[in-house]
Enzyme design. Structure first.
Site, PDB file in Angstrom:
ATOM      1  N   ASP A  81       0.847  -1.194   0.000  1.00 55.59           N
ATOM      2  CA  ASP A  81       0.000   0.000   0.000  1.00 55.59           C
ATOM      3  C   ASP A  81       0.885   1.247   0.000  1.00 55.59           C
ATOM      4  O   ASP A  81       2.083   1.155   0.280  1.00 55.59           O
ATOM      5  CB  ASP A  81      -0.941   0.008   1.214  1.00 55.59           C
ATOM      6  CG  ASP A  81      -0.233  -0.445   2.481  1.00 55.59           C
ATOM      7  OD1 ASP A  81       0.990  -0.227   2.597  1.00 55.59           O
ATOM      8  OD2 ASP A  81      -0.890  -1.023   3.358  1.00 55.59           O
ATOM      9  N   ASP A  83       1.367   4.988   1.562  1.00 56.16           N
ATOM     10  CA  ASP A  83       0.964   5.938   2.595  1.00 56.16           C
ATOM     11  C   ASP A  83       1.574   7.298   2.289  1.00 56.16           C
ATOM     12  O   ASP A  83       2.745   7.405   1.906  1.00 56.16           O
ATOM     13  CB  ASP A  83       1.446   5.467   3.975  1.00 56.16           C
ATOM     14  CG  ASP A  83       0.787   4.150   4.369  1.00 56.16           C
ATOM     15  OD1 ASP A  83      -0.362   3.935   3.975  1.00 56.16           O
ATOM     16  OD2 ASP A  83       1.435   3.346   5.062  1.00 56.16           O
ATOM     17  N   ASP A 177       8.541   3.135  13.587  1.00 54.54           N
ATOM     18  CA  ASP A 177       9.081   2.012  14.364  1.00 54.54           C
ATOM     19  C   ASP A 177      10.540   1.686  14.048  1.00 54.54           C
ATOM     20  O   ASP A 177      11.390   1.677  14.944  1.00 54.54           O
ATOM     21  CB  ASP A 177       8.184   0.761  14.240  1.00 54.54           C
ATOM     22  CG  ASP A 177       7.759   0.436  12.811  1.00 54.54           C
ATOM     23  OD1 ASP A 177       8.234   1.109  11.879  1.00 54.54           O
ATOM     24  OD2 ASP A 177       6.961  -0.504  12.634  1.00 54.54           O
TER      25      ASP A 177
END
Ligand code: ATP
Ligand code: MG
Length: 479
Positions: A81, A83, A177
């Site tokens: 995907d 983002d 992260d």
């Protein structure tokens, strides 16, 4: 050039180019890789993501691709995907895009809807609150939306509960992260921006948390599962400090929300590298923490035999996913935990319970053990129970109304479960062939003599109808 270096043959990990730029980064700000020095082509980017980026740019806002898609593009993998992040607030985004819906409480995001795709658009966020917490939203004098702060909420153990503090592009990169997940692609000049050393780690094949791993895993324990998934999926190694912190914090994984852990487990097990994920989960102590009862059962033997089916099933699921065959969540659970559940069913049978009731009780017991930590949804649990209990129906051919059985939504899962777990037996394979033929035809398919002779096709008993005496029942009820 950089694309060939980063792409994982890892032939030229320590190129003079990347070492030079990374040294620069230590002295001053981010590493910026100009358009002609990397090989991310706009042809590889989703046209809808590009539309969003250009629209933001045309309206005077920043627009960056971020996270996994930049990582994957640099590795020559197809992103799952795309983002996008921007300095426009959700209110401003809503004004620019008609096809926009604001979603999320924990993270306030805009979803930009296209025919076959949703592009996630977030405002740059920061890790730390920059003013004391307050629930009221100050408004500017002219009524325009003011940037909202004080949206960071942590629990007593430092776990982030809500995180809506807007920030700068750098702050947005630092709150992510892992270093390899913090790279961004700037639509203004098509450059790649690296604030964390992500490019070097991508080159070296390393998963490393941004900042102190103890703190980062405490803030969000799910990051431990993400580290495992990315290491397995990308063939990377978890950097030593990050790994030690992960092992030390493994038991705290149970603090994460149970529905989120279910989603994350599905991602791990359906990543195409489930077997590798399992090895890492076991080595780090995460598996024991997530599935305490099942892990104990796995380590024991049944009638002198170790439980090897789980490992075989992980490999089978991996090869299906890698070939592009869909494995539904109920089928996945049936394959991985079917033998465990069968053991429980056997125990209930020994206690004298009828077969169907025993399966129900076994699945219920499995759910009772698992769901406090990993919340398997009810829909999936029911579908799992059906796959297991309908195995009996497969033996009865043609049985009553075979065409209604083949018309079930889960018919393929029921067949696949049987084929994968018992399809190597000749008579079972023949049964499955018959069912597959039946599923392709409206008319009943003749039962081969050898199956009927083997007693697989019991004679249909003529049902005797009990005659009801008219009105007696109603009268009794009324009385
Ligand atoms: P995938 O290939 O699975 O989509 P991804 O890295 O894109 O991998 P997403 O879940 O789509 O993962 O998240 C997009 C980005 O958001 C990540 O790359 C990362 O930068 C950031 N992110 C996601 N989850 C977290 C988290 N728990 N903590 C911090 N940052 C996160
Ligand atoms: Mg993603």
């Amino acid at each position: 050039m950089i694309q060939t270096k980063i792409r994982h043959g890892i032939s030229d990990r320590e190129s003079s180019y990347s070492m030079k730029t990374i040294k620069n980064q230590e002295k001053s700000g981010p590493v910026v890789i100009a358009r002609n020095e990397h090989e991310i082509s706009r042809k590889l980017i989703s046209p809808n993501a590009l539309r969003v980026l250009y629209r933001l740019k045309d309206n005077g806002f920043a627009g960056y691709l971020v996270g996994g898609c930049v990582r994957d593009l640099l590795l020559g993998r197809e992103p799952k995907d795309f983002d996008v992040v921007t300095d426009a607030t959700p209110g401003e985004v809503k004004r620019i895009f008609r096809n926009c819906r604001l979603v999320g409480r924990r993270f306030r995001l805009a979803h930009i809807h296209f025919q076959n795709e949703i592009i996630e658009l977030a405002t740059f966020r920061s890790q730390a609150p920059d003013e004391p917490e307050t629930e009221t939203e100050p408004k500017e004098a002219d009524g325009a939306e003011q940037r909202r702060h004080s949206r960071m909420l942590k629990d007593d153990d430092g776990m982030i509960l809500r995180d809506n503090v807007y920030g700068t592009p750098e702050e947005d990169a630092l709150r992510r992260d892992f270093t390899v997940n913090s790279l961004s692609y700037n639509i203004a000049d098509f450059s790649i921006i690296d604030y964390t050393g992500g490019l070097a780690d991508l080159n070296a094949g390393i998963i490393r948390t941004i900042g102190d791993p103890d703190v980062r895993f405490q803030e969000d324990p799910v990051r431990m599962l993400r580290a495992v998934r990315f290491a397995a999926q990308l063939g990377f190694t978890i950097e030593e400090k990050t790994r030690k912190a992960l092992v030390a914090a493994a038991d705290t994984i149970v603090r994460a929300a149970a529905p989120r852990l279910f989603d994350e487990m599905l991602k791990l097990l359906l990543s195409g590298e489930g077997a590798k994920c399992y090895d890492l989960l076991r080595q780090t102590g995460l598996f024991q923490a997530l599935f305490p009862d099942f892990a104990n059962w796995l380590s024991e033997e049944s009638e002198g035999f170790p439980h090897t089916r789980f490992g075989e099933m992980l490999e089978c699921v991996d090869s299906r996913v890698q070939q592009g065959t869909r494995v539904s969540p109920p089928l996945l659970l049936a394959l991985l935990f079917g033998e465990y559940i069968d053991g429980k069913t056997g125990r209930f049978r020994q206690q004298g319970m009828p077969w169907q009731q025993s399966v129900n009780a076994a699945v219920a017991e499995f759910m009772g053990e698992t769901c406090p930590i990993i919340m398997i949804t009810n829909r999936v649990a029911i579908a799992l129970r059906e796959i297991i209990s309908q195995q009996m129906r497969l033996k009865k051919i043609p049985g009553r109304r075979p065409e209604s059985f083949t018309a079930r939504d889960d018919f393929n899962d029921i067949i696949e479960y049987c084929r994968i777990t018992r399809g190597d037996k000749k008579d079972v394979a023949r049964l499955l062939d018959w069912w597959t033929a039946q599923s392709r035809q409206q008319e009943p398919v003749p039962v081969p003599a050898e199956l009927a002779a083997a007693g697989e096709a019991p004679q249909r008993k003529k049902r005797r109808r009990r005659r009801r005496k008219p009105n007696t029942k109603n009268r009794t009820e009324a009385e």
